[in-house]
Every structure is written in structure tokens, then in C-alpha cells.
Design a protein around this motif. Structure first.
Motif, PDB file in Angstrom:
ATOM      1  N   ILE A  54     -14.879  42.035  44.636  1.00 36.43           N
ATOM      2  CA  ILE A  54     -15.217  42.869  43.720  1.00 36.43           C
ATOM      3  C   ILE A  54     -15.423  42.483  41.792  1.00 36.43           C
ATOM      4  O   ILE A  54     -16.312  42.796  41.919  1.00 36.43           O
ATOM      5  N   THR A  55     -14.453  41.545  42.501  1.00 32.96           N
ATOM      6  CA  THR A  55     -15.000  40.868  40.479  1.00 32.96           C
ATOM      7  C   THR A  55     -15.384  39.937  40.813  1.00 32.96           C
ATOM      8  O   THR A  55     -15.224  39.207  39.499  1.00 32.96           O
ATOM      9  N   ASN A  56     -15.812  39.358  41.420  1.00 36.17           N
ATOM     10  CA  ASN A  56     -16.646  38.051  41.587  1.00 36.17           C
ATOM     11  C   ASN A  56     -15.345  37.004  41.614  1.00 36.17           C
ATOM     12  O   ASN A  56     -16.425  35.415  40.973  1.00 36.17           O
ATOM     13  N   ASP A  57     -14.240  36.865  41.422  1.00 36.62           N
ATOM     14  CA  ASP A  57     -13.713  35.363  40.944  1.00 36.62           C
ATOM     15  C   ASP A  57     -13.671  34.624  42.092  1.00 36.62           C
ATOM     16  O   ASP A  57     -14.194  34.878  43.305  1.00 36.62           O
ATOM     17  N   THR A  58     -13.781  33.447  42.236  1.00 39.72           N
ATOM     18  CA  THR A  58     -14.121  32.292  43.490  1.00 39.72           C
ATOM     19  C   THR A  58     -12.386  31.489  43.244  1.00 39.72           C
ATOM     20  O   THR A  58     -12.101  31.172  42.645  1.00 39.72           O
ATOM     21  N   LEU A  59     -12.653  30.764  44.300  1.00 36.34           N
ATOM     22  CA  LEU A  59     -10.936  30.393  44.919  1.00 36.34           C
ATOM     23  C   LEU A  59     -11.351  29.050  44.822  1.00 36.34           C
ATOM     24  O   LEU A  59     -11.886  28.304  45.400  1.00 36.34           O
ATOM     25  N   THR A  60     -10.232  27.909  44.801  1.00 32.83           N
ATOM     26  CA  THR A  60     -10.453  26.481  44.591  1.00 32.83           C
ATOM     27  C   THR A  60      -9.803  26.281  46.329  1.00 32.83           C
ATOM     28  O   THR A  60      -9.646  27.405  46.859  1.00 32.83           O
ATOM     29  N   LYS A  61     -10.412  25.053  46.953  1.00 29.30           N
ATOM     30  CA  LYS A  61      -9.441  24.407  48.380  1.00 29.30           C
ATOM     31  C   LYS A  61      -8.518  24.475  48.333  1.00 29.30           C
ATOM     32  O   LYS A  61      -7.728  25.375  49.166  1.00 29.30           O
ATOM     33  N   LYS A  62      -7.384  24.167  47.055  1.00 26.93           N
ATOM     34  CA  LYS A  62      -5.752  24.184  47.663  1.00 26.93           C
ATOM     35  C   LYS A  62      -5.329  26.146  47.821  1.00 26.93           C
ATOM     36  O   LYS A  62      -4.536  26.821  48.438  1.00 26.93           O
ATOM     37  N   GLN A  63      -6.482  27.001  46.620  1.00 26.59           N
ATOM     38  CA  GLN A  63      -6.403  28.671  46.832  1.00 26.59           C
ATOM     39  C   GLN A  63      -7.068  29.048  48.551  1.00 26.59           C
ATOM     40  O   GLN A  63      -6.173  29.620  48.666  1.00 26.59           O
ATOM     41  N   LEU A  64      -8.258  28.278  48.760  1.00 25.38           N
ATOM     42  CA  LEU A  64      -8.476  29.139  50.097  1.00 25.38           C
ATOM     43  C   LEU A  64      -7.262  28.148  50.941  1.00 25.38           C
ATOM     44  O   LEU A  64      -6.955  28.254  52.326  1.00 25.38           O
ATOM     45  N   LEU A  65      -6.803  27.137  50.992  1.00 21.67           N
ATOM     46  CA  LEU A  65      -5.596  26.585  52.125  1.00 21.67           C
ATOM     47  C   LEU A  65      -4.642  27.708  52.093  1.00 21.67           C
ATOM     48  O   LEU A  65      -4.065  27.748  53.400  1.00 21.67           O
ATOM     49  N   GLY A  66      -4.260  28.102  50.935  1.00 22.87           N
ATOM     50  CA  GLY A  66      -3.377  29.309  51.185  1.00 22.87           C
ATOM     51  C   GLY A  66      -3.478  30.927  51.673  1.00 22.87           C
ATOM     52  O   GLY A  66      -2.720  30.913  52.015  1.00 22.87           O
ATOM     53  N   VAL A  67      -4.590  30.636  50.740  1.00 19.73           N
ATOM     54  CA  VAL A  67      -5.338  31.863  52.187  1.00 19.73           C
ATOM     55  C   VAL A  67      -4.889  31.711  53.846  1.00 19.73           C
ATOM     56  O   VAL A  67      -4.203  32.656  54.499  1.00 19.73           O
ATOM     57  N   PHE A  68      -5.362  30.417  53.971  1.00 25.09           N
ATOM     58  CA  PHE A  68      -5.458  30.039  55.879  1.00 25.09           C
ATOM     59  C   PHE A  68      -3.783  29.832  55.342  1.00 25.09           C
ATOM     60  O   PHE A  68      -3.181  29.965  57.490  1.00 25.09           O
ATOM     61  N   PHE A  69      -3.023  29.187  55.484  1.00 27.99           N
ATOM     62  CA  PHE A  69      -1.562  29.683  55.684  1.00 27.99           C
ATOM     63  C   PHE A  69      -1.118  31.353  55.968  1.00 27.99           C
ATOM     64  O   PHE A  69       0.172  31.484  56.137  1.00 27.99           O
ATOM     65  N   GLY A  70      -1.332  31.835  54.691  1.00 26.76           N
ATOM     66  CA  GLY A  70      -1.169  33.359  54.987  1.00 26.76           C
ATOM     67  C   GLY A  70      -1.456  33.927  55.614  1.00 26.76           C
ATOM     68  O   GLY A  70      -0.732  34.709  56.520  1.00 26.76           O
ATOM     69  N   ILE A  71      -2.721  33.736  56.584  1.00 24.42           N
ATOM     70  CA  ILE A  71      -3.587  34.517  58.130  1.00 24.42           C
ATOM     71  C   ILE A  71      -3.026  33.685  58.762  1.00 24.42           C
ATOM     72  O   ILE A  71      -2.071  34.931  59.564  1.00 24.42           O
ATOM     73  N   LEU A  72      -2.291  32.499  58.678  1.00 26.03           N
ATOM     74  CA  LEU A  72      -1.437  31.536  59.559  1.00 26.03           C
ATOM     75  C   LEU A  72      -0.062  32.092  59.766  1.00 26.03           C
ATOM     76  O   LEU A  72       0.874  32.361  61.265  1.00 26.03           O
ATOM     77  N   CYS A  73       0.480  33.120  58.758  1.00 24.22           N
ATOM     78  CA  CYS A  73       2.121  33.629  58.584  1.00 24.22           C
ATOM     79  C   CYS A  73       2.127  34.501  59.920  1.00 24.22           C
ATOM     80  O   CYS A  73       2.756  35.165  60.190  1.00 24.22           O
TER      81      CYS A  73
END
Length: 105
Positions: free
Chosen positions: A78-97
């Protein structure tokens, strides 16, 4: 059956939480502030029902992680923010959690 009810209520609570945060940002207007407080009270009622389905620990972790992931999705799409590679890794770990908590055999 309980899984559909649980995730339906969880999603409703997450949407209400996002709305209540936006309402509380407008605290200059007492009506919005009061509505934000009432939304949080309603979230507490929903969480108490969710606690009875999956327990306090699982529900609390799932609610917190899902809230973070929903905020990220809103930010990206919605707000067109971008994620860094570290943040994408955090998203991956959130989904894995979520996966590891849900499929505990």
C-alpha cells in the motif's frame, strides 16, 4: 473446524488492531480516541476466545507474528515501502515461526 474459526477470529482481530492504531493516531479528536480504545477492548475479547482454542502461548505468538507480517504487507503493497535482504530474512523467519508452531507433532 476449530482451525477455521481460530484463523478467522485471528484475522478479524488483526484487522481491528490495524484500524485501532490508525484511530489512536488521531487522538486530538476524542471520538476517534474513544473508538480506538473500544477496538482494543474488543480485541481483548477476541483474544480471550482464541486462548481457549489454542492456549495462551501459541495464540499470543501467532497474533504477534501475524500482526508484524500484516504490517509489512501493508507497508510493501500500500505505501510502497521496500525491504532489505535482512528484513526479507526476518519475514522468512516469521513465516517459519508460524509453520513450526502450527505443526508441532
Amino acid at each position: 473446524m476449530f482451525s477455521y474459526i481460530f484463523y478467522g477470529l485471528l484475522f478479524i482481530a488483526l484487522i481491528i488492531e490495524m484500524i485501532s492504531f490508525e484511530l489512536l493516531k488521531k487522538r486530538e479528536k476524542p471520538r476517534y480516541f474513544a473508538m480506538g480504545i473500544l477496538c482494543f477492548v474488543f480485541i481483548s475479547v477476541i483474544l480471550s476466545e482464541l486462548f481457549s482454542i489454542k492456549g495462551v502461548v501459541k495464540t499470543h505468538v501467532l497474533f504477534d507474528v501475524a500482526s508484524i507480517l500484516l504490517s509489512i504487507l501493508i507497508g510493501v503493497f500500500i505505501t510502497n515501502d521496500t525491504l532489505t535482504k535482512k528484513q526479507l530474512l526476518g519475514v522468512f523467519f516469521g513465516i517459519l515461526c508460524i509453520i513450526l508452531i502450527e505443526f508441532d507433532y
